[in-house]
Design a protein around this motif. Structure first.
Motif, mmCIF file in Angstrom:
data_model
loop_
_atom_site.group_PDB
_atom_site.id
_atom_site.type_symbol
_atom_site.label_atom_id
_atom_site.label_comp_id
_atom_site.label_asym_id
_atom_site.label_seq_id
_atom_site.Cartn_x
_atom_site.Cartn_y
_atom_site.Cartn_z
ATOM 1 N N UNK A 1 23.036 -31.613 -5.324
ATOM 2 C CA UNK A 1 22.030 -32.186 -6.356
ATOM 3 C C UNK A 1 22.477 -31.959 -7.890
ATOM 4 N N UNK A 2 23.246 -30.576 -7.908
ATOM 5 C CA UNK A 2 23.546 -30.408 -9.433
ATOM 6 C C UNK A 2 24.711 -31.242 -9.870
ATOM 7 N N UNK B 1 22.957 -34.679 -10.599
ATOM 8 C CA UNK B 1 22.418 -34.469 -12.089
ATOM 9 C C UNK B 1 23.251 -34.619 -13.304
ATOM 10 N N UNK B 2 24.126 -33.804 -12.940
ATOM 11 C CA UNK B 2 25.371 -33.566 -14.107
ATOM 12 C C UNK B 2 26.082 -35.045 -14.261
ATOM 13 N N UNK C 1 23.922 -36.913 -16.075
ATOM 14 C CA UNK C 1 23.822 -36.645 -17.651
ATOM 15 C C UNK C 1 25.129 -36.985 -18.535
ATOM 16 N N UNK C 2 26.158 -37.030 -17.557
ATOM 17 C CA UNK C 2 27.650 -37.392 -18.002
ATOM 18 C C UNK C 2 27.779 -38.842 -18.371
ATOM 19 N N UNK D 1 19.015 -41.807 -15.376
ATOM 20 C CA UNK D 1 17.885 -41.059 -14.470
ATOM 21 C C UNK D 1 16.572 -41.217 -15.063
ATOM 22 N N UNK D 2 15.587 -41.754 -14.234
ATOM 23 C CA UNK D 2 14.371 -42.002 -14.569
ATOM 24 C C UNK D 2 13.542 -40.978 -14.328
ATOM 25 N N UNK D 3 13.904 -40.336 -12.856
ATOM 26 C CA UNK D 3 13.239 -39.054 -12.421
ATOM 27 C C UNK D 3 14.056 -38.542 -11.497
ATOM 28 N N UNK D 4 13.992 -36.965 -11.503
ATOM 29 C CA UNK D 4 14.753 -36.257 -10.258
ATOM 30 C C UNK D 4 13.674 -35.290 -9.772
ATOM 31 N N UNK D 5 13.510 -35.355 -8.469
ATOM 32 C CA UNK D 5 12.553 -34.508 -7.853
ATOM 33 C C UNK D 5 12.843 -33.153 -7.738
ATOM 34 N N UNK E 1 6.933 -38.811 -9.961
ATOM 35 C CA UNK E 1 5.902 -38.831 -11.115
ATOM 36 C C UNK E 1 5.855 -40.415 -11.425
ATOM 37 N N UNK F 1 17.015 -33.357 -2.504
ATOM 38 C CA UNK F 1 16.566 -33.821 -3.995
ATOM 39 C C UNK F 1 16.843 -35.255 -4.387
ATOM 40 N N UNK G 1 18.061 -48.455 -23.189
ATOM 41 C CA UNK G 1 19.229 -47.720 -22.702
ATOM 42 C C UNK G 1 18.948 -46.984 -21.235
ATOM 43 N N UNK H 1 25.036 -20.414 -12.770
ATOM 44 C CA UNK H 1 25.018 -21.669 -11.726
ATOM 45 C C UNK H 1 23.802 -21.714 -10.885
ATOM 46 N N UNK I 1 20.727 -25.721 -12.335
ATOM 47 C CA UNK I 1 20.153 -26.701 -11.799
ATOM 48 C C UNK I 1 18.616 -26.810 -12.631
ATOM 49 N N UNK J 1 19.246 -27.934 -16.080
ATOM 50 C CA UNK J 1 19.482 -29.537 -16.224
ATOM 51 C C UNK J 1 18.297 -30.265 -15.903
ATOM 52 N N UNK J 2 17.518 -29.845 -15.091
ATOM 53 C CA UNK J 2 16.508 -30.579 -14.821
ATOM 54 C C UNK J 2 15.358 -30.577 -15.738
ATOM 55 N N UNK K 1 16.446 -32.858 -18.192
ATOM 56 C CA UNK K 1 16.259 -34.553 -17.842
ATOM 57 C C UNK K 1 14.649 -34.549 -17.830
ATOM 58 N N UNK K 2 13.899 -33.719 -17.778
ATOM 59 C CA UNK K 2 12.259 -34.091 -17.775
ATOM 60 C C UNK K 2 12.041 -33.705 -19.008
ATOM 61 N N UNK L 1 7.189 -30.361 -19.018
ATOM 62 C CA UNK L 1 7.044 -30.603 -17.602
ATOM 63 C C UNK L 1 8.053 -29.599 -16.797
#
Lengths: 283, 283
Positions: free
Chosen positions: A66-67, A70-71, A74-75, A82-86, A94, A132, A204, B63, B67, B70-71, B74-75, B172
């Motif tokens: 997941x990291x 997620x990265x 981000x990149x 990413x609109x949401x990450x659990x 959410x 995730x 965006x 590390x 995560x 980073x989350x 994102x949030x 959040x």
């Protein structure tokens, strides 16, 4: 022919809209009502359902990967907004608090080491405490905005899926994840390109402004009539091909990078959220 | 008195601009030249250096906690706009490829379990292969844009650090990370509030539009003259207090959530990147 979402490749073989689904009923249903229908067993592409509400791509990965994802988002925010990450193990988001991410999409895909191994309607038995989920913006929201602004969408006029292409542009890698930028192409009348840039540039979180206008060869696309995903779309006189970053990009990265396990939505069978599209339009 | 960056609290005690640093020389130096000066031992706040180039907050975490951070970004994109996140162990960033993240900031802070334990000028001996670095947008970029638009900045006029406050708004949470939204306040002449909203709204990667205008009590701020970080700033007749999300927020989350180990920049002693501020202004 199945109605597929513009941004998604290869509708699941044999999946057709269920008989007796009225387009107006689908459009007017609430996201919660639509999700209940899917949860109860209806398998249809979600395009046209719950008009005005945001639909998202879904990617679910073990915490260990997941990291990296997620990265990767981000990149590469244009293809992977990413609109949401659990949290690990969560079964809701959410964006749709009452939804169950394991049951409320009409159809899922299961991947092992980058290979598609199953296409179930429910992934409850595959769920694990370390999974995730990434909910990623899709182009529905900006297509609605384009139509509102009077920009024609040739693929819809022609009853076809949008054309999508792998490009020679590499995404910025993240950990073990890498892959090409995938783009969608829409033929836009040349006098309306400025409007198309302005309208989508204000969104965006659903891929934003085009990544390229006019010269497919600059992206390594040799033949517009042979898309890698979706359908060929006829370009009319006076149209210019305009390219947007595409939500298929993270799936291409999964295929290229081969994590041991992943779940995604099946193409065209998205998560219906409770968030109005207008939330993702900048003022 | 040390010149501190507007967005950062509590300048390191006893740190003064080095004698012999000419303000014009500092402003006109390239980011690379400035970083070399710091690497060679110069310890000064970076405000005013390498004018027109983006400076960032720095947070480095193992590390295992990356995560969560980073989350958290994102949030909470308004207080924690992530401009780059490195691979584990990396010592440079795409924002400044020739910079060494371990040596090229003038001053660092080292945190253990949420407590400040050291303030070194070099963290090479603390670096580990599992450290992930987060480079976070700061308000320098939008302050320049506000001044370009003719909006006065009272804190600069008064030679003071900006006022910052913990609010009653919780970010959040993300995994083990949680904490309050921290805001900065700038008194803005009422007739220029619209301009201030428009200018900063076009810069979402450096905190974007204000989070609140006019009523500090709505954020749980009882006394504007008693900021939690930075200096009190006098509000002039006709000014309205305007609040922006603040880059101190992730530091507040570190203090509240107590990861075993973290490195940050020392307040006011930012990373100078090679990226022009204009990159973060939307057209």
């Amino acid at each position: 022919m199945a109605v597929t979402t513009p941004h998604q490749p290869q509708p699941a073989a044999g999946i057709e809209p269920a008989a007796g689904i009225d387009a107006q009923e689908a459009a007017q249903s609430s996201p919660a009502h639509a999700r209940k229908r899917y949860r109860d067993g209806l398998v249809v592409p979600t395009t046209g359902w719950a008009a005005g509400f945001t639909q998202t791509n879904l990617v679910t990965l073990p915490r260990d990967w997941a990291f990296d994802m997620l990265l990767f988002g981000q990149r590469n925010p244009q293809p992977v907004p990413l609109l949401d990450v659990t949290e690990p193990g969560a079964t809701s988001s959410v964006l749709a608090p009452d939804a169950d991410l394991r049951t409320d999409l009409p159809l899922y895909r299961v991947w092992r080491y980058g290979e598609l191994v199953d296409e179930p309607t429910d992934v409850t038995d595959l769920w694990r405490g370390d999974l995730v989920t990434f909910l990623i913006g899709c182009s529905f929201s900006f297509e609605t905005a384009l139509m509102d602004a009077g920009v024609p969408l040739r693929n819809l006029e022609q009853g076809r899926n949008v054309s999508m292409y792998r490009t020679n542009v590499e995404c910025r890698p993240a950990g073990r994840l890498s892959g090409p930028l995938v783009v969608s192409m829409r033929p836009i009348p040349s006098r309306q390109i400025v409007t198309a840039v302005q309208v989508t540039g204000r969104m965006p979180q659903v891929h934003g402004a085009p990544v390229h206008i006019g010269a497919p060869e600059a992206l390594g696309i040799a033949d517009l009539s042979a898309p890698d995903f979706g359908d060929p779309v006829d370009i009319q006189d006076g149209d210019v091909p305009v390219f947007w970053a595409c939500g298929v990009t993270p799936q291409a990265a999964l295929m290229a990078s081969r994590p041991p396990f992943a779940i995604t939505h099946a193409p065209g069978h998205m998560l219906l959220t409770d968030i109005p599209d207008s939330v993702y339009r900048q003022p």
